[in-house]
Design a protein around this motif. Structure first.
Motif, PDB file in Angstrom:
ATOM      1  N   SER A 135       0.819  -1.216   0.000  1.00 19.57           N
ATOM      2  CA  SER A 135       0.000   0.000   0.000  1.00 19.57           C
ATOM      3  C   SER A 135       0.853   1.266   0.000  1.00 19.57           C
ATOM      4  N   ALA A 136       2.114   1.147   0.429  1.00 22.30           N
ATOM      5  CA  ALA A 136       3.003   2.310   0.432  1.00 22.30           C
ATOM      6  C   ALA A 136       3.706   2.517  -0.905  1.00 22.30           C
ATOM      7  N   GLY A 137       3.480   1.584  -1.842  1.00 23.78           N
ATOM      8  CA  GLY A 137       4.078   1.732  -3.169  1.00 23.78           C
ATOM      9  C   GLY A 137       5.529   1.324  -3.238  1.00 23.78           C
ATOM     10  N   ARG A 138       5.994   0.489  -2.282  1.00 24.79           N
ATOM     11  CA  ARG A 138       7.398   0.084  -2.277  1.00 24.79           C
ATOM     12  C   ARG A 138       7.630  -1.229  -3.026  1.00 24.79           C
ATOM     13  N   MET A 139       6.548  -1.827  -3.537  1.00 24.28           N
ATOM     14  CA  MET A 139       6.667  -3.103  -4.244  1.00 24.28           C
ATOM     15  C   MET A 139       6.247  -2.923  -5.694  1.00 24.28           C
ATOM     16  N   GLU A 140       6.874  -3.683  -6.595  1.00 26.48           N
ATOM     17  CA  GLU A 140       6.522  -3.616  -8.001  1.00 26.48           C
ATOM     18  C   GLU A 140       5.384  -4.559  -8.356  1.00 26.48           C
ATOM     19  N   ARG A 141       5.251  -5.667  -7.606  1.00 27.92           N
ATOM     20  CA  ARG A 141       4.307  -6.713  -7.975  1.00 27.92           C
ATOM     21  C   ARG A 141       2.959  -6.595  -7.260  1.00 27.92           C
ATOM     22  N   CYS A 142       2.787  -5.577  -6.440  1.00 27.02           N
ATOM     23  CA  CYS A 142       1.504  -5.398  -5.757  1.00 27.02           C
ATOM     24  C   CYS A 142       1.277  -3.914  -5.497  1.00 27.02           C
ATOM     25  N   THR A 143       0.034  -3.568  -5.242  1.00 27.14           N
ATOM     26  CA  THR A 143      -0.324  -2.185  -4.949  1.00 27.14           C
ATOM     27  C   THR A 143      -1.413  -2.201  -3.877  1.00 27.14           C
TER      28      THR A 143
END
Length: 356
Positions: A135-143
């Protein structure tokens, strides 16, 4: 609050420098987090590969770590968060979540309820950190979580950015799973790992905000949030206190040192059956943790609080009393606009420590 934040930051920095915080969250070797090399990477997109390699993961976990640049950072955050919460929850206990390498390694080989807590807090920490990282936008494969099952979808307009527990659960299950679970202890460990994840799921709350003219609530924006991790730690500590002992006719404890041999408590029809429950489970009685052993440094010299826990922590040996003078900020006032002004107050206080 500023002082507490500084202390917490220092604690996290110390934890990240030591292998002592590792308790089966990742791989099979002690977790050593080393400073990254200052040498430029050939490909910027592969910079996180080196950190994944330094985390001492097994082959499958290293592959999962490498496929998203945000995973390695999230693993580090999860471990430090879990270790700090464990030490906070057990700060007044004989076993105060001592995680130095040799103590931790010995604990993880046994089936104590302390071991059960370590597995649960580890998986809960990783699940929580991963959902927040999405949810913080630190991952490429999830949002953000899209939560299609919110009630009254026609009246509620989805908004905000919910913590993505669905992706997190899927990732953690795959990351921590093994091909087989040979004996009761391994199945116990997996059960307690799942309890940590289930406690996270049970604490999800739907938060809504009203939108409309003059404060009316013609439209609601809703999103899902995880409970604060401190609340998760509190719930797991309560489950530790009521941990269920299960037995096996084929996997008796050896009864070493001051450990009482675990008596078999076979379930009807199958002696190695793990109960379906949200409780933590253990198969061996814990040591007293009063004296130094391979499981803990004991309580000699431990600070205690008179009339609160000295009798328990000191195991009947009594405690020493020392008087000291301390100086602390006091009578603090906020000054316009940007600073806090405090006086320095000196006072004498007594410190109690357990006798040898």
């Amino acid at each position: 609050h500023i002082t507490l934040k500084i202390i917490a930051s220092v604690c996290i920095w110390i934890l990240l420098q030591l292998p002592s915080i590792y308790f089966r969250l990742t791989g099979t070797e002690p977790l050593s987090i080393l400073p990254l090399s200052s040498e430029p990477e050939e490909t910027l997109g592969k910079a996180h590969y080196k950190l994944c390699d330094r985390l001492k993961l097994d082959k499958k976990q290293r592959r999962m770590c490498r496929r998203d640049p945000g995973v390695a950072e999230t693993l580090m955050e999860a471990i430090s968060m879990s270790a700090l919460e464990c030490q906070y929850q057990f700060r007044f206990e004989r076993w105060n979540c001592t995680l130095e390498g040799r103590y931790r390694a010995s604990l993880l080989k046994r089936g104590f309820k302390e071991t059960a807590f370590l597995f649960a807090i580890s998986s809960a920490g990783l699940t929580h950190a991963m959902a927040k990282a999405c949810s913080a936008g630190r991952m490429e494969r999830c949002t953000c979580d899209e939560a299609p099952d919110l009630e009254n979808r026609k009246a509620w307009q989805w908004g905000g950015c919910g913590d993505n527990l669905k992706y997190s659960n899927k990732f953690v299950k795959e990351f921590l799973s093994k091909k087989s679970y040979k004996d009761l202890r391994e199945r116990m460990n997996m059960h307690n790992t799942n309890v940590g994840m289930k406690v996270i799921k049970a604490g999800v709350e739907t938060t809504c905000k009203c939108h409309g003219v003059s404060g009316s609530c013609t439209v609601q924006t809703c999103w899902r949030q995880l409970s604060p991790f401190h609340e998760i730690g509190k719930q797991l500590k309560q489950r530790y206190e009521t941990s269920l002992k299960v037995g096996s006719s084929t996997n008796e404890a050896t009864g070493e040192g001051d450990i009482s041999p675990a008596r078999a408590q076979p379930s009807p029809g199958h002696s190695d059956q793990i109960p379906r429950t949200m409780d933590l489970i253990h198969i061996e009685d814990s040591p007293s943790f009063c004296r130094m052993s391979k499981y803990s440094p004991g309580t000699s010299g431990r600070k205690c609080y008179k009339d609160k826990n000295c009798d328990s922590i000191c195991c009947g040996r009594g405690h020493n009393t020392q008087s000291r003078v301390v100086t602390r900020p006091c009578q603090c006032q906020v000054r316009w606009c940007c600073y806090v002004e405090c006086k320095q107050c000196t006072q004498r206080e007594e410190v109690y420590t357990c006798k040898e």
